[in-house]
Write a protein that holds these residues in place. Structure first.
Motif, PDB file in Angstrom:
ATOM      1  N   ILE A 238       3.774  -3.059   9.786  1.00 51.12           N
ATOM      2  CA  ILE A 238       4.763  -3.274   8.724  1.00 51.12           C
ATOM      3  C   ILE A 238       5.150  -1.931   8.126  1.00 51.12           C
ATOM      4  N   TYR A 240       7.079  -0.069   5.241  1.00 51.52           N
ATOM      5  CA  TYR A 240       7.553  -0.404   3.879  1.00 51.52           C
ATOM      6  C   TYR A 240       7.560   0.858   3.027  1.00 51.52           C
ATOM      7  N   THR A 241       8.256   0.683   1.930  1.00 52.83           N
ATOM      8  CA  THR A 241       8.230   1.702   0.855  1.00 52.83           C
ATOM      9  C   THR A 241       7.973   0.969  -0.464  1.00 52.83           C
ATOM     10  N   ALA A 242       7.344   1.577  -1.351  1.00 52.82           N
ATOM     11  CA  ALA A 242       7.063   0.998  -2.692  1.00 52.82           C
ATOM     12  C   ALA A 242       7.367   2.031  -3.752  1.00 52.82           C
TER      13      ALA A 242
END
Length: 244
Positions: A238, A240-242
């Motif tokens: 996965i 993703y960036t947060a």
């Protein structure tokens, strides 16, 4: 006298003990003549064939008598060769014929025509015919035939579908390659392949395939082993960036 055919003559030997000199011996094939000074011999196979002889000496009663000559056949064995090979699409032949037993008498000859042949997997006799040559008489021989064996064995072929792997991406994993090992196909022969293996979800499955022989190849000439590779899909990452 009795003897085995040897290519030279058999006859009789006359020994006169009385009188010790002045004796004339003549020979004939019949009791009525004609008579000849040279001894008579028979060369070819015969049974109880008479040689007549006449013994004359001055002052003595003429003697006419006979003896029998038997010549038996010479025993020979004609043996065609045995041979074997793996199937290669070409005829297996071996045109060697050996002569055993007592062999040929000096000057005699036989010719051979070897007709045995086999192409596909199996066994057959290495058949042949023979014929006398150079004035040889077949009846002077007691001939035994020993036919060799021609044998073609199966070609060993391994068909292997490829292994493949990837991380899950929602699309099917396929790998259409099939490799050929072992003895391989005979020259000019081949196969086509239909690879149906597929793996989309996480997990693994066999890379199923079928084959169809082409270019005249026959199933019975091969021992074919199928090895199915493995298609493996592992869990994807996965990305993703947060942000705080």
């Amino acid at each position: 006298s009795t003897g085995e055919y040897c290519g030279t003559g058999y006859g009789i030997t006359i020994t006169v003990s009385t009188p010790s000199s002045g004796v004339t011996v003549k020979y004939s094939e019949t009791d009525a003549g004609p008579w000849q000074d040279n001894p008579i011999t028979f060369k070819d196979v015969c049974t109880d064939k008479p040689i007549y002889f006449q013994i004359e000496a001055e002052g003595y009663k003429t003697v006419t008598d006979s003896r029998l000559v038997t010549i038996v056949p010479r025993s020979v064995t004609f043996s065609s060769a045995s041979a074997n090979k793996k199937y290669d699409g070409l005829p297996l032949i071996s045109d060697l014929v050996t002569v055993g037993g007592e062999g040929f008498a000096s000057g005699d000859l036989f010719e051979f025509d070897v007709t045995g042949a086999i192409t596909d997997v199996g066994r057959t006799k290495n058949s042949f015919t023979y014929s006398p040559a150079r004035g040889t008489l077949a009846e002077n021989y007691n001939i035994t035939i020993d036919e060799g064996i021609l044998e073609v064995s199966k070609r060993l072929v391994t068909l292997t579908s490829a292994n493949a792997s990837k991380k899950f991406d929602g699309t099917p994993l396929v790998e259409r390659t099939v490799s050929v090992s072992g003895d391989g196909w005979a020259q000019g022969e081949n196969a086509s392949y239909s690879v149906s293996g597929t793996q989309t979800s996480v997990g693994s499955s066999l890379n199923d395939f079928t084959y169809t022989l082409t270019n005249g190849a026959k199933e019975e000439n091969y021992l074919i082993t199928k090895v199915e590779g493995k298609l493996t899909v592992t869990e994807g990452d996965i990305v993703y960036t947060a942000e705080d």
